[in-house]
Design an enzyme around this catalytic site. Sequence first.
Site, PDB file in Angstrom:
ATOM      1  CB  ALA A  65      -0.895   0.000   1.237  1.00 40.79           C
ATOM      2  CD  GLU A 100      -3.598  -8.558   0.809  1.00 45.47           C
ATOM      3  OE1 GLU A 100      -3.302  -7.341   0.826  1.00 45.47           O
ATOM      4  OE2 GLU A 100      -4.495  -9.065   1.495  1.00 45.47           O
ATOM      5  CD  GLU A 148      -0.386  -6.794   5.361  1.00 44.49           C
ATOM      6  OE1 GLU A 148       0.366  -7.728   5.720  1.00 44.49           O
ATOM      7  OE2 GLU A 148      -0.617  -6.544   4.159  1.00 44.49           O
TER       8      GLU A 148
END
Length: 684
Positions: A63, A105, A125
């Site tokens: 991200a 992912e 994460e």
Amino acid sequence: MDTLVDTEIRGRVGVIRMTRGPVNALGHGLRSAIAEAHRAFEADPDITVTVLTGHGKFFSAGADITEFDTGRKPPLLTDLIAQLENGSKPIVAVVNGIAYGGGLELALGCDYLYLLPEAQLAFPEIKLGNIPGAGGTQKLPRLIGGPKALDIILSGKPFGADAALKDGLAEAICNDFEAALTQIQTRAAEGLPRNRVRDRAVPGTADALDKAAAPHLRRARGALATTAAVEAVRKAYTTPIDGALAWERDTFTRLNTSSEARAQRHVFFAEREARKVADVPSDTPQRPIESAGVIGAGTMGAGIAMCLADAGIPVTLIEQEQDRVEAGLNRIRQIYEAARDKGRISEDEAEARIERISGSVSFEDLRTADIVIEAVFEAMDVKRDVFARLDATCKPGAILATNTSTLDVNRIAEATARPHDVIGLHFFSPAHIMKLLEVVRADKTAKDVIATSMALGQRIGKIPVLVGVCDGFAGNRMFINFNREAQILIEEGALPWQIDKVLTDWGLAMGPLAVMDLAGLDVGYRIRKARGPQSPYPFTTADRLAEAGRLGQKTGRGWYLYPDDARRGVPDPEVEALIHEVSREKGITRRDVSDDEILHRCLWQLVNTGFQIVEEGIAQRASDLDVIFVNGYGFPKTRGGPMLYAEETGLEQVAADVMRYHRDIGEHWKPSALLLERGKMATA
Ligand code: NAI
């Protein structure tokens, strides 16, 4: 768009290469560009297979963290992955380097994974108090089974191509992108079918997962992200994928705003911030460190030698007598052999580390060392004598460090003619395990010595935090005041087990009384006797316990009883009787002390002392103190450290409490001026 992805057509294969520097963070622009390139290949009848890859060292680091603040615009990563999965043609990920979090992912949203040897995969994460939120918790179990997937998600650690292939995550490891493309082209010509990860069955059973999850859950003691990760992976077995993905996404969003995740993000950034020294810029030249000496092969010296050897630095370990050298080296050997036996390091690595540490009784063997770290007895005359001898022996420019935990580093430095080369490197016990390293800057320490020491700390796997000289430096000065408050509470009416329970329920790994029992009550007793009485002096009960030979775990009794060598103590009526007696002697009428009072008086002592430390310039910033408590004193990352807890409570509230305690309890509650200022209180 063309700076975000490159596309090319190779025969019947369409290649999308992410090229967003520096790390292919999956921001809005890159997500849109991939979506657009994919749509174009879908629409091109000559193309039968799409390949997605990265460039340089990165497939994608995940991200774009700047979007956490600005908010995300569609297509979201989950939208993009759904688009890849819902297309008509198979899509192959060629993971060329780092694929972390959302990057991994994205790869798992493809039908097939090929790896280059440099591939590094991870779901980090959990370190920020969250779980993967774009399908990771559902797709990874489908490839490698629930228990292994859970290990990866809960460790947050990267793993390489070989491990990924062995686990069954990927089709093959290819030497380079061209080799991968050739294989993919061959398979494309044979008619490569779609093979979405989401459609596959999950190997194993939910029961086996539950067994694997049990120890993780025990260790996590209710941490939200760990509990959620287990539940998510379990859903791979029990819930159809669309429902499970929706749950994963909702949970990710919920956890992102949880106070635990906020605290963990705070620690993450605070640890990075702690590396910065205001007046020592990052381009300050460093002294080369290729060899080291350690003086004293006791508990700390042996551990410090191992830290250096673990990082590949050869060490000369100096003791007073040959049999002490041998004893130290033997202990080190035993620890490395135990690590080898447990499979933590290979046989070769264990041998290499043992070989890197040589013993000696002669300071002469320190002549060529780039740094010498002293860990002899905690006595000023002994230390000054050692430093005078180091001054006479070591080469110019060698860094001379002391591991003292209580002595004045300036006075130690004055024993040499080169105080600019002297610094404190305060390791925590056990030194080869504890992450925290307080780097103690003395009045004359040179900037390049600070820069080199901070860098060395990182090189040996520690989290270095710069502090200044004062009694106890930052960590122990705060901790001693915290412990003193626990003692006062005991004299007022609380019991040791109540205090420990309040603090462990809040999240501490151990309460202060259990810590004293672990460390040995003789340790603090000796220090207190050497220093003479201090005001306030609430350690009377602790002293009586030590004088009665109740030294803690090692004697089977201290604040607690340890029947049959138990590691967890049980309350002891004798101790309770002694506590009552001490209160009586001091004329204190015991009262019920609430859990809330215990928690706040103990924590606000840390916080008030912490603000004093920042105010005096002993620490550079409040967040450094959180780094210290999380990495050196068993504070839970999910709370973020005492200073963050105070911020989250509201400094106005904390300042008001401290002022009230000052008025009602005693002078040791004198509020820090900085706390009052930050809490917007008029100075009392
Ligand atoms: P220790 O008593 O286990 O080891 C000290 C060693 O130094 C002994 O083996 C002794 O023979 C050796 N030694 C004494 N004088 C020497 C000399 N002149 N030349 C060579 N060797 C000499 O003590 P420990 O616990 O390892 O502590 C060492 C230092 O580390 C102290 O300054 C202590 O305050 C500091 N420290 C200790 C911590 C702990 O938890 N034990 C934590 C952080 C710092």
